[in-house]
Write a protein that holds these residues in place. Structure first.
Motif, short mmCIF file in Angstrom:
data_model
loop_
_atom_site.label_atom_id
_atom_site.label_comp_id
_atom_site.label_asym_id
_atom_site.label_seq_id
_atom_site.Cartn_x
_atom_site.Cartn_y
_atom_site.Cartn_z
N VAL A 39 33.78 33.96 25.48
CA VAL A 39 34.01 32.53 25.70
C VAL A 39 33.87 31.80 24.37
O VAL A 39 32.85 31.93 23.69
CB VAL A 39 33.00 31.96 26.71
CG1 VAL A 39 33.33 30.49 27.00
CG2 VAL A 39 32.99 32.77 28.00
N GLU A 51 34.78 31.53 32.82
CA GLU A 51 35.38 32.27 31.71
C GLU A 51 34.56 33.51 31.39
O GLU A 51 35.10 34.60 31.14
CB GLU A 51 35.50 31.38 30.47
CG GLU A 51 36.46 30.21 30.62
CD GLU A 51 37.86 30.66 30.97
OE1 GLU A 51 38.45 31.45 30.21
OE2 GLU A 51 38.37 30.24 32.03
N CYS A 62 42.88 34.36 32.50
CA CYS A 62 42.79 34.44 31.04
C CYS A 62 43.03 35.86 30.54
O CYS A 62 43.67 36.07 29.51
CB CYS A 62 41.42 33.94 30.57
SG CYS A 62 41.45 32.25 29.92
N ASN A 115 42.56 28.51 29.56
CA ASN A 115 42.63 28.45 31.02
C ASN A 115 42.45 27.01 31.48
O ASN A 115 41.44 26.37 31.17
CB ASN A 115 41.52 29.33 31.61
CG ASN A 115 41.90 29.94 32.93
OD1 ASN A 115 43.03 29.81 33.39
ND2 ASN A 115 40.96 30.61 33.56
#
Length: 215
Positions: A39, A51, A62, A115
């Protein structure tokens, strides 16, 4: 631009992207050490956790976007859950029912993905494919160049990740000291930063004060 200041600029970029795209949250995953996804930044702690989950499970919008270097879109909760059974239910449980993900590419390398989460239908009056990719490209340029013209993309990504780690530590300090949650701690850090003081410098000051108070 200092390496750690990249975190400050990225925070502004994705906040602007969320506002323009009428998104509820945005998160960035990038290729870090040993090619593992990490991340880089997110607009909220909830988005950060989603994430992180995708990186840990090696699955999700992602991850697919990074693997294919192509945009990924799902527009309903059931579709998200069906496509990514290991992370989709958590995305939907967090209140998001649509995702649109954009590759972060530099020259011939895919460095990560951006994202974009929506809690409702995707807005139809915005060309999200164009606008979102433009913001992903800006985020990529900020991460890689940081004001420099001759760069090693991987080294710049690692430097940006170091800045993110500093901010996460400061969020934890503020959350503990002030009895607030991590989203509130991040907002507090943002409010303490300004045009002359970067988010990373504010985070460093918060940590330094905490260390001094423990002595």
């Amino acid at each position: 631009m200092q390496a750690t200041d990249v975190a400050h600029v990225l925070a502004v970029v994705i906040e602007d992207a969320a506002d323009l795209m009428r998104a509820d949250a945005i998160g960035l995953l990038v290729r870090g050490q040993d090619d593992a996804l990490e991340v880089l930044t997110a607009t909220s702690h909830r988005a950060h956790e989603l994430e992180l989950l995708q990186a840990q499970q090696a699955a999700g919008p992602c991850v697919d976007c990074f693997d294919t270097a192509a945009q990924v879109v799902e527009t309903t909760g059931p579709a998200i859950e069906a496509r990514w059974p290991s992370v989709g239910p958590q995305i939907v449980a967090a209140g998001y029912t649509a995702v649109h993900t954009f590759p972060m590419c530099w020259q011939d390398q895919t460095l990560g993905a951006m994202n974009v989460f929506h809690s409702g239908a995707l807005p139809e009056d915005i060309d999200l494919a164009v606008v979102g990719q433009a913001f992903a490209d800006i985020a990529t340029a900020v991460t890689v160049q940081g004001g420099q013209t001759q760069v090693d993309p991987f080294e710049r990504v690692m430097a940006a990740l170091a800045g993110r780690t500093l901010i996460e530590q400061a969020k934890g300090v503020l959350a503990y000291q002030e009895g607030i949650d991590m989203d509130q701690a991040y907002d507090r850090l943002r409010s303490m930063a300004d045009d002359e003081t970067s988010l990373s410098n504010v985070a460093r000051r918060v940590i330094d004060r905490a260390v001094r108070s423990e002595r």
